[in-house]
Scaffold this motif. Structure first.
Motif, PDB file in Angstrom:
ATOM      1  N   LEU A   4       0.805  -1.219   0.000  1.00 38.29           N
ATOM      2  CA  LEU A   4       0.000   0.000   0.000  1.00 38.29           C
ATOM      3  C   LEU A   4       0.841   1.274   0.000  1.00 38.29           C
ATOM      4  CD1 LEU A   4      -2.671  -1.091   2.654  1.00 38.29           C
ATOM      5  CD2 LEU A   4      -3.033  -0.885   0.186  1.00 38.29           C
ATOM      6  N   LYS A   5       2.149   1.139  -0.087  1.00 35.99           N
ATOM      7  CA  LYS A   5       3.010   2.314   0.062  1.00 35.99           C
ATOM      8  C   LYS A   5       2.830   3.322  -1.072  1.00 35.99           C
ATOM      9  CE  LYS A   5       7.080   0.077  -2.013  1.00 35.99           C
ATOM     10  NZ  LYS A   5       7.143   0.958  -3.208  1.00 35.99           N
ATOM     11  N   ASP A   6       2.323   2.891  -2.231  1.00 32.62           N
ATOM     12  CA  ASP A   6       2.084   3.807  -3.337  1.00 32.62           C
ATOM     13  C   ASP A   6       0.598   3.974  -3.641  1.00 32.62           C
ATOM     14  OD1 ASP A   6       4.846   4.263  -3.848  1.00 32.62           O
ATOM     15  OD2 ASP A   6       4.954   2.321  -4.863  1.00 32.62           O
ATOM     16  N   THR A   7      -0.240   3.551  -2.706  1.00 28.04           N
ATOM     17  CA  THR A   7      -1.688   3.609  -2.910  1.00 28.04           C
ATOM     18  C   THR A   7      -2.260   4.919  -2.398  1.00 28.04           C
ATOM     19  OG1 THR A   7      -1.855   1.200  -2.686  1.00 28.04           O
ATOM     20  CG2 THR A   7      -3.893   2.469  -2.410  1.00 28.04           C
ATOM     21  N   GLN A   8      -3.104   5.524  -3.199  1.00 34.97           N
ATOM     22  CA  GLN A   8      -3.828   6.730  -2.785  1.00 34.97           C
ATOM     23  C   GLN A   8      -5.234   6.316  -2.387  1.00 34.97           C
ATOM     24  OE1 GLN A   8      -3.856  10.096  -5.578  1.00 34.97           O
ATOM     25  NE2 GLN A   8      -6.017  10.428  -5.086  1.00 34.97           N
ATOM     26  N   VAL A   9      -5.744   6.928  -1.322  1.00 41.14           N
ATOM     27  CA  VAL A   9      -7.106   6.636  -0.878  1.00 41.14           C
ATOM     28  C   VAL A   9      -7.904   7.931  -0.854  1.00 41.14           C
ATOM     29  CG1 VAL A   9      -8.561   5.522   0.849  1.00 41.14           C
ATOM     30  CG2 VAL A   9      -6.170   4.817   0.615  1.00 41.14           C
ATOM     31  N   ASP A  10      -8.951   7.983  -1.666  1.00 39.37           N
ATOM     32  CA  ASP A  10      -9.871   9.119  -1.663  1.00 39.37           C
ATOM     33  C   ASP A  10     -11.041   8.746  -0.765  1.00 39.37           C
ATOM     34  OD1 ASP A  10      -8.201  10.380  -3.431  1.00 39.37           O
ATOM     35  OD2 ASP A  10      -9.379   9.850  -5.203  1.00 39.37           O
ATOM     36  N   ILE A  11     -11.257   9.536   0.271  1.00 39.90           N
ATOM     37  CA  ILE A  11     -12.290   9.242   1.266  1.00 39.90           C
ATOM     38  C   ILE A  11     -13.399  10.282   1.152  1.00 39.90           C
ATOM     39  CG2 ILE A  11     -12.784   8.910   3.713  1.00 39.90           C
ATOM     40  CD1 ILE A  11      -9.773   8.378   4.117  1.00 39.90           C
ATOM     41  N   TYR A  12     -14.596   9.829   0.821  1.00 41.90           N
ATOM     42  CA  TYR A  12     -15.763  10.702   0.736  1.00 41.90           C
ATOM     43  C   TYR A  12     -16.627  10.450   1.956  1.00 41.90           C
ATOM     44  CZ  TYR A  12     -14.231  11.490  -4.018  1.00 41.90           C
ATOM     45  OH  TYR A  12     -13.476  11.846  -5.112  1.00 41.90           O
ATOM     46  N   LEU A  13     -16.913  11.509   2.694  1.00 42.98           N
ATOM     47  CA  LEU A  13     -17.638  11.358   3.960  1.00 42.98           C
ATOM     48  C   LEU A  13     -18.648  12.465   4.131  1.00 42.98           C
ATOM     49  CD1 LEU A  13     -16.508  13.718   6.055  1.00 42.98           C
ATOM     50  CD2 LEU A  13     -14.540  12.236   6.158  1.00 42.98           C
ATOM     51  N   GLY A  14     -19.484  12.318   5.148  1.00 41.08           N
ATOM     52  CA  GLY A  14     -20.370  13.388   5.572  1.00 41.08           C
ATOM     53  C   GLY A  14     -20.134  13.639   7.046  1.00 41.08           C
ATOM     54  N   SER A  15     -19.839  14.874   7.410  1.00 45.84           N
ATOM     55  CA  SER A  15     -19.625  15.164   8.833  1.00 45.84           C
ATOM     56  C   SER A  15     -20.942  15.102   9.601  1.00 45.84           C
ATOM     57  CB  SER A  15     -18.964  16.534   9.014  1.00 45.84           C
ATOM     58  OG  SER A  15     -19.789  17.581   8.533  1.00 45.84           O
ATOM     59  N   TRP A  16     -22.044  14.911   8.887  1.00 48.47           N
ATOM     60  CA  TRP A  16     -23.390  14.747   9.442  1.00 48.47           C
ATOM     61  C   TRP A  16     -23.771  13.271   9.566  1.00 48.47           C
ATOM     62  CZ3 TRP A  16     -25.350  12.044   5.406  1.00 48.47           C
ATOM     63  CH2 TRP A  16     -24.787  12.300   4.148  1.00 48.47           C
ATOM     64  N   CYS A  17     -22.892  12.383   9.108  1.00 51.90           N
ATOM     65  CA  CYS A  17     -23.221  10.962   8.946  1.00 51.90           C
ATOM     66  C   CYS A  17     -22.591  10.121  10.049  1.00 51.90           C
ATOM     67  CB  CYS A  17     -22.740  10.494   7.575  1.00 51.90           C
ATOM     68  SG  CYS A  17     -22.684   8.712   7.361  1.00 51.90           S
ATOM     69  N   GLY A  18     -23.404   9.326  10.750  1.00 56.03           N
ATOM     70  CA  GLY A  18     -22.900   8.493  11.833  1.00 56.03           C
ATOM     71  C   GLY A  18     -21.875   7.476  11.382  1.00 56.03           C
ATOM     72  N   ASP A  19     -22.080   6.864  10.206  1.00 56.09           N
ATOM     73  CA  ASP A  19     -21.111   5.877   9.713  1.00 56.09           C
ATOM     74  C   ASP A  19     -19.776   6.540   9.379  1.00 56.09           C
ATOM     75  OD1 ASP A  19     -22.501   3.246   9.618  1.00 56.09           O
ATOM     76  OD2 ASP A  19     -23.919   4.366   8.393  1.00 56.09           O
ATOM     77  N   SER A  20     -19.828   7.754   8.835  1.00 58.71           N
ATOM     78  CA  SER A  20     -18.585   8.476   8.550  1.00 58.71           C
ATOM     79  C   SER A  20     -17.832   8.788   9.836  1.00 58.71           C
ATOM     80  CB  SER A  20     -18.893   9.789   7.811  1.00 58.71           C
ATOM     81  OG  SER A  20     -19.435   9.549   6.540  1.00 58.71           O
ATOM     82  N   LYS A  21     -18.579   9.232  10.850  1.00 60.64           N
ATOM     83  CA  LYS A  21     -17.956   9.561  12.134  1.00 60.64           C
ATOM     84  C   LYS A  21     -17.337   8.330  12.788  1.00 60.64           C
ATOM     85  CE  LYS A  21     -21.011  13.459  13.229  1.00 60.64           C
ATOM     86  NZ  LYS A  21     -22.001  13.983  14.199  1.00 60.64           N
TER      87      LYS A  21
END
Length: 295
Positions: free
Chosen positions: A70-87
């Protein structure tokens, strides 16, 4: 010297302000993050949810020999600061990433809106074309190409899901019925899908467990002006969950936006057949019938 000092102070103030995360206020008068954000922004938002869930995470495996993949892997994280699962899941993911000794610079975090008008969209449509329908969504990329994703929560657990992605054997993302429609719409036109509707119905029937899966997907499409695609998804949902009033309510809303008053009325009448006390259906029917009479 005073004008020079003032100018310098102004430059610093502007620089600091430029680093602040973008926020918005939703219908419930809550302030939430939107657009690209940093881990520090998450830490400073709300009532301390980020640190709490970061600290709660504990690894299950004694060693992680796959982490080097994973040393060259990029991770794009899409979240909602209103969302319990994101939190819940985003802080735990960052904790695991830290524990693996991977660089936080490999993580790009984008906060999406809630609400009716920009449902699960970014301020600059950062999510466009990425089939984001649940948050959080973690998209793993190498050389700009997606190699796997985690949708809303892990299929197994964070470490196992991450190991599978690292080794090139990612689990299928959660919400298989939604994924089926996303893939189908990428390959076929809406008319072609309807031509083989029965076959698609039986395939989706085996993949879906709750009406909310396709209802959420339909609203993501509807709010991003993909009305015809939303109509397709909502329509299928009325056959999959024919005894649930909410699926007809959603389909009726999309038909109203499309301008199909006749079929929208039928949908809201079906809602009241299943739930005679449904106030929204009563209101929408009154508006649609008045509109129909005035045409």
């Amino acid at each position: 010297m005073k004008p020079i000092l003032f100018a310098a102070a102004l430059v610093v103030a502007i620089s600091l302000n430029a680093q602040n995360a973008e926020t918005y206020v939703n219908k419930r008068e809550e302030t939430h993050l939107c657009g690209p954000v940093t881990i520090t922004d998450l830490m400073n938002h709300g009532d301390g949810w980020y640190q709490q869930h970061y600290d709660d995470f504990e690894t299950l495996q004694e060693s992680h020999p796959w982490k080097k993949e994973l040393k060259d892997t990029q991770v794009d994280i899409y979240l909602g600061s209103w969302c319990g699962d994101s939190k819940n899941w985003v802080p735990q993911f960052v904790h695991l990433w830290d524990e693996l000794g991977l660089d936080r610079d490999q993580l790009n975090i984008i906060a999406l809106y809630d609400g009716d008008e920009k449902y699960k969209q970014g301020p600059n449509h950062e999510e466009k074309g990425l089939d984001i329908h649940r948050v959080p969504t973690f998209i793993f990329k190498e050389d700009g190409q997606e190699i796997g994703r985690i949708v809303e929560f892990p299929s197994t657990d964070l470490e196992t899901d991450l190991a599978q992605i690292a080794l090139g054997y990612p689990s299928a993302p959660n919400y298989h019925a939604a994924t089926y429609f996303q893939d189908l719409l990428a390959e076929k036109s809406i008319s072609e899908i309807y031509e083989d509707a029965n076959a698609h119905f039986y395939k989706v029937y085996k993949k879906v467990s709750k009406s909310s899966e396709l209802n959420t997907l339909g609203y993501v499409m509807l709010r991003s002006d993909r009305v015809d695609e939303a109509l397709l998804v909502f329509n299928f949902n009325t056959y999959l969950f024919r005894h649930e009033p909410n699926v007809y309510d959603s389909y009726g809303e999309a038909l109203t936006i499309k301008g199909d008053t006749v079929n929208a009325i039928k949908c809201y009448e079906k809602v009241l057949e299943l739930d005679s006390a449904n106030e929204n259906a009563v209101q929408q029917l009154a508006l649609l019938k008045t509109e129909s009479e005035n045409q």
